[in-house]
Design a protein around this motif. Structure first.
Motif: not given
Ligand code: 5GP
Length: 362
Positions: A64-66, A96-99, A225-227
């Protein structure tokens, strides 16, 4: 379904790139295929697959990021995601999003976020409340919003932003994100999220950055705690974040610690089941947390990746745990206390829920 859509809802755990419409991902994939950047037939089945393990989910995110690397696409997906949540009657969205930095596209973390903000401004189907300067303005706004005589309400969504730190990042890159969040506070950025593949990265890498963010008044939510990772889970709970996401793999001791901490948990039922983090909905920890009155909020995580919606999550919880509509409405309303926006917004949301309570049949 109609009733659940019409019920107001709050969405506090939604990742932008995980919430893209399937149709948009396919369209972007085809376009890149035509340009020869990817081989579309190689990725089509990856996009269309409905159940994915947690490692497969992170592979999909890389794809998706590509597809979403340029500013215009980031703006487009933001606009669509907000419109989709608003159509679901989500009245408050913490997106939420990762810049991301991408030198080949002239993209910095800041310009990525500017493209996100552009997307919020481009929303046309609903009034978007991004940020207001003062509570005075906030209350004035409340009066223009509600026609109290007949109880009707113009359609509106509050959107606040959380900047995510990806667990693949270095301390320096994470600090850049926190500083950006601080600079963008006047634009509706209210907090920081720690996410990304849970088997990558060390808590210690992010702790100093998160402590700094907290000291500066940003609200923090952690994927926790996802793992199974007792040491990390203990350290995360000791940090006392404002909320945590998931909390699937907690041992007895961590469970006790969470319960006594009263840290609100963002619950993502479909995501946990599809990724097989939890084997089936009837053994999901939602029931225990709900019955013990621990603060919880139902969320979607990734509406696109997991083919879900806010209404579907409420329907699933109601049917799986036998909770009636009125209690589900109260569950949604309770989440107002856990949002990262200010008290003025909380009061306005309470008014919205009160109006809806008079309108809905339970
Ligand atoms: P973005 O931050 O690029 O808008 O959204 C996708 C990103 O959110 C993923 O690359 C990942 O870092 C994070 N993400 C989305 N869903 C999950 C999840 O279920 N668990 C975790 N740990 N991270 C997630």
């Amino acid at each position: 379904m109609e009733w659940w859509v019409s019920m107001p809802k709050l969405e506090l755990h939604a990742h932008l790139n995980g919430s893209i419409r399937n149709s948009t991902i396919l369209e972007l994939g085809r376009e890149l295929g035509e340009k020869g950047i990817i081989v579309f037939s190689d990725v089509e089945h990856v996009i269309l697959k409905s159940d994915r393990s947690l490692p497969e989910v992170f592979k999909l995110f890389d794809l998706i990021h590509v597809l979403t690397t340029d500013h215009e696409t980031v703006t487009r997906i933001t606009k669509e995601v907000v419109e989709d949540f608003a159509a679901e009657n989500v009245v408050y969205l913490e997106l939420r999003t990762t810049p991301k930095r991408n030198d080949s596209k002239g993209m910095s973390k800041r310009s990525y976020m500017e493209a996100v903000l552009e997307g919020l401004r481009a929303v046309s189907t609903v009034e978007v409340d991004i940020f207001r300067d003062s509570e005075v303005e906030c209350h004035a706004n409340a009066h223009t919003l509600y026609d109290t005589k007949n109880g009707t309400q113009r359609k509106k969504i509050y959107v606040r932003l959380l900047l995510s730190i990806d667990r693949r990042e270095t301390t320096e890159a994470a600090m850049e994100t926190v500083k950006l969040a601080l600079e963008m506070r006047h634009l509706g950025v209210v907090g920081i999220d720690l996410s990304g593949n849970p088997v990558i990265g060390e808590w210690q890498t992010f702790l100093p950055v998160l402590e700094f963010a907290k000291e500066q008044g940003l609200s923090i939510t952690l994927h926790c705690g996802e793992v199974p990772n007792p040491k990390e889970i203990h350290a995360m709970l000791d940090f006392l974040p404002a909320r945590i996401g998931h909390a699937c793999c907690l041992g007895e001791e961590e469970w006790r610690k969470l319960k006594s901490s009263k840290i609100p948990v963002e619950i993502c039922l479909t995501s946990n089941i599809k990724t097989e983090t939890i084997s089936s909905v009837d053994v999901h920890h939602f029931a225990d947390l709900y019955n013990s009155k621990h603060p919880i909020v139902l969320c979607t995580d990734d509406t696109g990746v997991f083919s879900t919606s806010s209404s579907r999550e409420y329907i699933l919880a109601s049917s799986a745990f036998g909770i009636h509509k009125r209690e589900m409405f109260q569950l949604a309303r309770n989440a107002i206390d856990f949002i990262f926006a200010d008290d003025g917004v909380k009061r306005e949301l309470e008014v919205m829920f009160d109006l809806a309570a008079g309108r809905l049949e339970f």
